[in-house]
Enzyme design. Structure first.
Site, PDB file in Angstrom:
ATOM      1  N   VAL A  11       0.832  -1.209   0.000  1.00 21.90           N
ATOM      2  CA  VAL A  11       0.000   0.000   0.000  1.00 21.90           C
ATOM      3  C   VAL A  11       0.863   1.254   0.000  1.00 21.90           C
ATOM      4  CG1 VAL A  11      -1.685   1.341   1.319  1.00 21.90           C
ATOM      5  CG2 VAL A  11      -1.969  -1.130   1.083  1.00 21.90           C
ATOM      6  N   PHE A 152      -8.408   1.130  -1.313  1.00 20.78           N
ATOM      7  CA  PHE A 152      -9.253   0.150  -2.003  1.00 20.78           C
ATOM      8  C   PHE A 152      -8.523  -0.337  -3.249  1.00 20.78           C
ATOM      9  CE2 PHE A 152     -12.059   3.112   0.232  1.00 20.78           C
ATOM     10  CZ  PHE A 152     -12.803   2.240   1.020  1.00 20.78           C
ATOM     11  N   GLU A 155      -4.811  -6.016  -5.826  1.00 19.82           N
ATOM     12  CA  GLU A 155      -3.499  -6.459  -6.277  1.00 19.82           C
ATOM     13  C   GLU A 155      -3.595  -6.868  -7.745  1.00 19.82           C
ATOM     14  OE1 GLU A 155      -1.127  -8.975  -3.723  1.00 19.82           O
ATOM     15  OE2 GLU A 155      -2.495  -8.569  -2.066  1.00 19.82           O
ATOM     16  N   PHE A 252     -17.108 -10.013  -8.845  1.00 20.63           N
ATOM     17  CA  PHE A 252     -16.936 -10.934  -7.723  1.00 20.63           C
ATOM     18  C   PHE A 252     -18.001 -12.040  -7.727  1.00 20.63           C
ATOM     19  CE2 PHE A 252     -14.484  -7.306  -6.566  1.00 20.63           C
ATOM     20  CZ  PHE A 252     -13.402  -7.821  -5.871  1.00 20.63           C
ATOM     21  N   GLY A 260      -8.587 -15.580  -1.110  1.00 20.78           N
ATOM     22  CA  GLY A 260      -7.367 -15.535  -0.313  1.00 20.78           C
ATOM     23  C   GLY A 260      -6.804 -14.134  -0.377  1.00 20.78           C
ATOM     24  N   CYS A 263      -6.063  -9.236   2.127  1.00 26.67           N
ATOM     25  CA  CYS A 263      -7.157  -8.427   2.686  1.00 26.67           C
ATOM     26  C   CYS A 263      -8.337  -9.245   3.197  1.00 26.67           C
ATOM     27  CB  CYS A 263      -7.636  -7.415   1.644  1.00 26.67           C
ATOM     28  SG  CYS A 263      -6.418  -6.144   1.248  1.00 26.67           S
TER      29      CYS A 263
END
Length: 436
Positions: A11, A152, A155, A252, A260, A263
């Site tokens: 981050v 927010f 990755e 999603f 996994g 977060c």
């Protein structure tokens, strides 16, 4: 504007590089001397597409620098971001805030001018109050307004997410802090990115609530996939059918082996612990966490079934393709591949694996797995091939070559990246998630 970013992990480094690219003067601070030395040499501590180029560009321009000295790094900074880790605390699952509080103490001891102290780390409700208390107790004579500004970032798409956010959440009711934060994010505001000002506690909860809701969507579609297999429906059709409803949305809703990463697992657990502390249970999230944990080993059993069951599987070899929790990252934290590989190993299955970026991180976590140099080397002599992470490199495998190299033409697609009819037409026994 001068910005100090305390913490040069995922981050902190992405945020610092992006702020520098906006034109701010950014110093990234980290106690890890070897990490700072590598950054000075242009070596990134994480894999994130485009990050090395972005960092290099802004270092060259003089807008981005790195140091281990916090006092020097925060000098003259108008905004000081705390972007250190908040892992699950061993033993009870609460977020470990020791790094956040240690940084707050260091800032209080070294603050040389009025500044906004911005919590970028993901923290439970009330953390900002404690940071404020620590700063007050330090006896600093300077204004230190504490703000919550959750990240927010996905990755694999973090730079795009930072520069084109759905929203920017800023938790403060202090006018001095509001003015500074408006200036920090002014480049994004000019691009019409929505800035939401909330109370500090609301901002802290927004981050956890968002991740818990997304984890719930993933878990929901995974359970629908299991039902689809029982009733003969297609989970991809179900996903499209419900995702086209604007109230639900399509994101999603891709069935797979479970969530996994850095977060969702720790944030859902931390939210549960916060809810327990405040005697306000969140039963849905409890079910999500439990279901996701059991799903990962269930995916290992799915591969064992494709080998003919537990008795037939012993001594056979499986090629695992993809180890990271998602593509375009080297992050192995809570990756479903870990549980899949362990389940196979417990059943006496030999596992060889390949991942484009994650094998160095995976090796110490999966000592029972042999890492291979490319997917076809892993496939050679395998009794089954299992796709665990949907890297682009696995989306167009040469199925003729796979069939020729494998001992048996068995493909288990835990990400539904292939069309069943095409794979079966190529002569494979094929199984996927929520499809017949």
């Amino acid at each position: 504007m001068k910005i100090a970013m305390v913490g040069s992990g995922y981050v902190g480094l992405v945020s610092g590089a992006c702020f520098a690219d906006f034109g701010h003067d950014v110093v990234c601070i980290d106690k890890d001397q070897s990490k700072i030395d590598r950054l000075h040499d242009g070596v990134m501590p994480i894999f994130e597409p485009g990050l090395a180029e972005l960092v290099g560009k802004n270092v060259k321009s003089g807008r981005l620098s790195f140091t281990t000295e916090l006092a020097d790094g925060i000098k003259d900074a108008q905004a000081i971001f705390i972007a250190v880790g908040t892992p699950s605390r061993r033993g009870d699952g609460h977020a470990d805030l020791s790094f956040v509080y240690a940084v707050a103490e260091d800032i209080g001891a070294n603050l040389a001018n009025d500044a906004v102290i911005v919590t970028k780390s993901t923290v439970p409700v009330g953390t900002g109050d404690e940071v404020e208390r620590i700063l007050d107790a330090s006896g600093t004579a300077h204004t230190a307004a504490v703000v919550s500004n959750p990240e927010f970032l996905r990755e694999g798409a973090a730079i795009s997410d930072f520069k084109r956010p759905d929203r920017i959440v800023i938790g403060t009711e202090d006018e001095f802090a509001r003015d500074i934060m408006r200036e920090v994010y002014r480049p994004l505001y000019l691009n019409e990115s929505p800035i939401m000002f909330t109370s500090r506690r609301s901002a802290e909860l927004i981050k956890y609530a968002a991740n818990a809701f997304l984890a719930t969507k993933i878990t929901f579609i995974n359970e629908m996939a299991d039902l689809c297999e029982k009733v003969g429906a297609n989970v991809q059709d179900v996903s499209r059918g419900i995702g086209s409803d604007n109230r639900i949305g399509p994101k999603f809703l891709n069935a797979g082996p479970g969530y996994g990463g850095s977060c969702f697992p720790k944030d859902t657990l931390a939210l549960l612990k916060t809810a327990e502390d405040y005697e306000s249970p969140v039963r849905i999230i409890e079910a999500v966490v439990k279901t996701n944990d059991t799903r990962k080993r269930a995916m290992g059993r799915k591969v064992i079934d494709a080998l003919g069951g537990p008795d037939a599987a012993r001594g056979k070899k499986v090629a695992l393709l993809g180890l990271t929790f998602k593509p375009n990252t080297d992050d192995m934290r809570d990756s479903p591949a870990i549980a899949v590989a362990q389940t196979l190993h417990d059943a006496g299955v030999v596992v060889e694996a390949y991942d484009p970026e994650g094998m160095e991180q995976a090796a110490p976590l999966m000592p029972e797995v042999t890492m291979m140099t490319d997917p076809y080397t892993a496939i050679k002599g395998a009794d089954a091939v299992a796709i665990v992470t949907e890297w682009d490199a696995f989306r167009a495998l040469d199925l003729k070559r796979v069939k020729a190299l494998a001992k048996a033409p068995v493909l288990v697609d835990l990400r539904n990246i292939y069309t069943p009819d095409d794979v079966r037409a190529a002569g494979f026994e094929y199984s996927s998630i929520g499809r017949s």
